[in-house]
Design an enzyme around this catalytic site. Structure first.
Site, mmCIF file in Angstrom:
data_model
loop_
_atom_site.group_PDB
_atom_site.id
_atom_site.type_symbol
_atom_site.label_atom_id
_atom_site.label_comp_id
_atom_site.label_asym_id
_atom_site.label_seq_id
_atom_site.Cartn_x
_atom_site.Cartn_y
_atom_site.Cartn_z
ATOM 1 N N ASP A 9 50.936 25.800 28.514
ATOM 2 C CA ASP A 9 50.039 26.709 27.811
ATOM 3 C C ASP A 9 49.480 26.019 26.565
ATOM 4 O O ASP A 9 50.096 25.090 26.030
ATOM 5 C CB ASP A 9 50.827 27.969 27.440
ATOM 6 C CG ASP A 9 50.019 28.934 26.612
ATOM 7 O OD1 ASP A 9 48.871 29.224 26.999
ATOM 8 O OD2 ASP A 9 50.533 29.405 25.578
ATOM 9 N N ASP A 11 47.470 27.769 23.393
ATOM 10 C CA ASP A 11 47.648 28.482 22.126
ATOM 11 C C ASP A 11 49.059 29.061 22.028
ATOM 12 O O ASP A 11 49.519 29.795 22.904
ATOM 13 C CB ASP A 11 46.623 29.614 22.005
ATOM 14 C CG ASP A 11 45.185 29.099 22.080
ATOM 15 O OD1 ASP A 11 44.999 27.876 22.144
ATOM 16 O OD2 ASP A 11 44.251 29.930 22.093
ATOM 17 N N CYS A 93 40.962 29.885 32.131
ATOM 18 C CA CYS A 93 40.421 31.159 32.605
ATOM 19 C C CYS A 93 39.647 31.786 31.453
ATOM 20 O O CYS A 93 40.225 32.048 30.395
ATOM 21 C CB CYS A 93 41.535 32.097 33.059
ATOM 22 S SG CYS A 93 40.931 33.781 33.364
ATOM 23 N N HIS A 95 38.132 34.771 31.376
ATOM 24 C CA HIS A 95 37.919 36.201 31.577
ATOM 25 C C HIS A 95 38.793 37.064 30.679
ATOM 26 O O HIS A 95 39.843 36.631 30.205
ATOM 27 C CB HIS A 95 38.177 36.562 33.044
ATOM 28 C CG HIS A 95 37.357 35.775 34.009
ATOM 29 N ND1 HIS A 95 37.865 34.749 34.775
ATOM 30 C CD2 HIS A 95 36.038 35.848 34.318
ATOM 31 C CE1 HIS A 95 36.913 34.232 35.529
ATOM 32 N NE2 HIS A 95 35.789 34.872 35.259
ATOM 33 N N CYS A 101 40.121 39.182 37.358
ATOM 34 C CA CYS A 101 39.788 37.941 38.049
ATOM 35 C C CYS A 101 41.011 37.410 38.784
ATOM 36 O O CYS A 101 42.128 37.888 38.608
ATOM 37 C CB CYS A 101 39.290 36.897 37.054
ATOM 38 S SG CYS A 101 40.576 36.351 35.894
ATOM 39 N N CYS A 103 41.909 34.159 38.514
ATOM 40 C CA CYS A 103 42.344 32.898 37.900
ATOM 41 C C CYS A 103 43.146 33.078 36.624
ATOM 42 O O CYS A 103 43.654 32.106 36.062
ATOM 43 C CB CYS A 103 41.136 32.004 37.623
ATOM 44 S SG CYS A 103 39.886 32.716 36.534
ATOM 45 N N ASP A 130 54.558 30.319 25.714
ATOM 46 C CA ASP A 130 55.217 31.203 24.754
ATOM 47 C C ASP A 130 55.172 32.670 25.152
ATOM 48 O O ASP A 130 55.654 33.521 24.410
ATOM 49 C CB ASP A 130 54.584 31.031 23.367
ATOM 50 C CG ASP A 130 53.128 31.477 23.326
ATOM 51 O OD1 ASP A 130 52.383 31.157 24.282
ATOM 52 O OD2 ASP A 130 52.733 32.142 22.347
#
Length: 355
Positions: A9, A11, A93, A95, A101, A103, A130
């Site tokens: 990941d 952020d 992604c 969205h 969606c 994804c 996280d």
């Protein structure tokens, strides 16, 4: 040949997530998580390939304009690359959650190429993030998830966990009386699966794994229509051999362990992974059986295990209840084993130079 991957990941994991709006849309908001670059460099050296996967709500809309996102993101990528950290892919992604969606994490559309047969080494690949959605993505991919946290699971800790040797052993013992299959993972916890056909014995073996801080899988078929003797004995022999093999050259282990847990029962256990099999055992029981386990087989189990594991083991318990007395022995052994197998360096704990 399959490859081990880390799906990471962005952020809150690679870089800090601003608490005011959860968006890194200005250069002054860009801040790397502590020790992330040294950790990723070490993980790359250990053969992991890196894939970044991130949900960026409304990317390309007024909520998160593309140009506001691109500046800090590109700088982040340039810094990573300048230090030798290379991502095979960056998966985004764009969205909102309500867009439904295919994804957005934890859905798997973005990672489908890695889920094709022969690509991903699922036993040694991880999702690191996280949020709960990162762990859900890992489940959906059939791999392990690690929930990053600065306090409880930071980058140095993750790096240490993923780069230390995976002390594992698999032992099969087949005789005319039993078929025993034992697997042990000394550096993994939880998820033990135990089936010997003797329910109380299964519970006792689980006590060893739980209090020993490791995982094991035990499957036994035996001549229980006669009694539990061969099942318990051969399980002890196979488990002892598996533990010995998983310990490898024993470098860095504590070697010794001692516990004196006091509950209703007073159980004492001292262990030396000495290379010399020996058992001192003292336990008196009122009845011949606890559940479906013969109490006389408790000593026989530990004698068999200490023989094939090649350890010096002292066990003693006092108490009023047979169930608790038996359980105290297995629990004390597990806690002692946890101390003794813990790795704290790379030296061999023996003046003789051999264990």
């Amino acid at each position: 040949m399959t490859q081990k991957y880390l799906f990471i990941d962005r952020d809150g994991t690679l870089i800090s997530e601003p608490p005011e709006d959860f968006q890194v849309d200005r250069f002054d908001k860009l801040a790397f998580e502590p020790q992330v670059i040294p950790a990723l460099l070490k993980l790359q050296q250990e053969g992991y390939k890196l894939v970044m996967i991130t949900n960026q709500d409304g990317l390309g809309t007024d909520s998160l304009p593309q140009e506001a996102f691109d500046g800090p993101h590109n700088l982040m990528m340039q810094i990573f690359a300048s230090q030798g950290v290379n991502f095979e892919e960056v998966l985004i992604c764009p969205h909102f959650p309500g867009d439904n969606c295919a994804c957005r994490k934890p859905k798997t559309q973005l990672v489908l190429p890695w889920l094709e047969e022969g690509v991903l080494d699922k036993s040694h690949s991880y999702v690191i993030g996280d949020r709960a959605t990162d762990l859900e993505l890992a489940d959906n991919m059939g791999i392990t998830g690690l929930r990053y946290d600065r306090e409880t699971l930071d980058w140095p800790t993750i790096c240490e966990q993923l780069t230390r040797s995976d002390r594992y052993a698999h032992v099969e013992r087949i005789t005319k009386e039993t078929q025993v299959d034992v697997k042990v993972w000394l550096d993994r916890e939880g998820g033990s699966k135990i089936h010997t056909g003797v329910g109380f014995f299964d519970h006792m073996l689980d006590q060893i794994a739980t209090h020993g801080g490791f995982r094991m899988e035990v499957n036994v078929g035996g001549d229980l229509y006669i009694d539990d003797h061969h099942t318990v004995e051969d399980t002890g022999l196979a488990l002892g051999e598996a533990l010995k093999l998983a310990l490898g050259d024993k470098r860095g282990i504590n070697r010794f362990g001692f516990v004196l847990p006091m509950d209703e029962c007073l159980a004492r256990c001292a262990l030396d992974i000495s290379g010399r099999p020996h058992l001192e055992y003292k336990a008196d029981f009122t009845y011949q059986r606890v559940g479906d386990l013969s109490t006389e087989m408790v000593e026989h189990f530990f004698r068999s295990l200490s023989y094939t594991m090649a350890v010096t083991l002292h066990l003693k318990t006092k108490g009023k209840n047979d169930h608790h007395r038996v359980e105290s022995l297995f629990k004390a052994f597990g806690r002692t084993l946890r101390q003794a197998i813990r790795v704290q360096g790379d030296a061999l704990p023996s003046s003789k130079g051999v264990l």
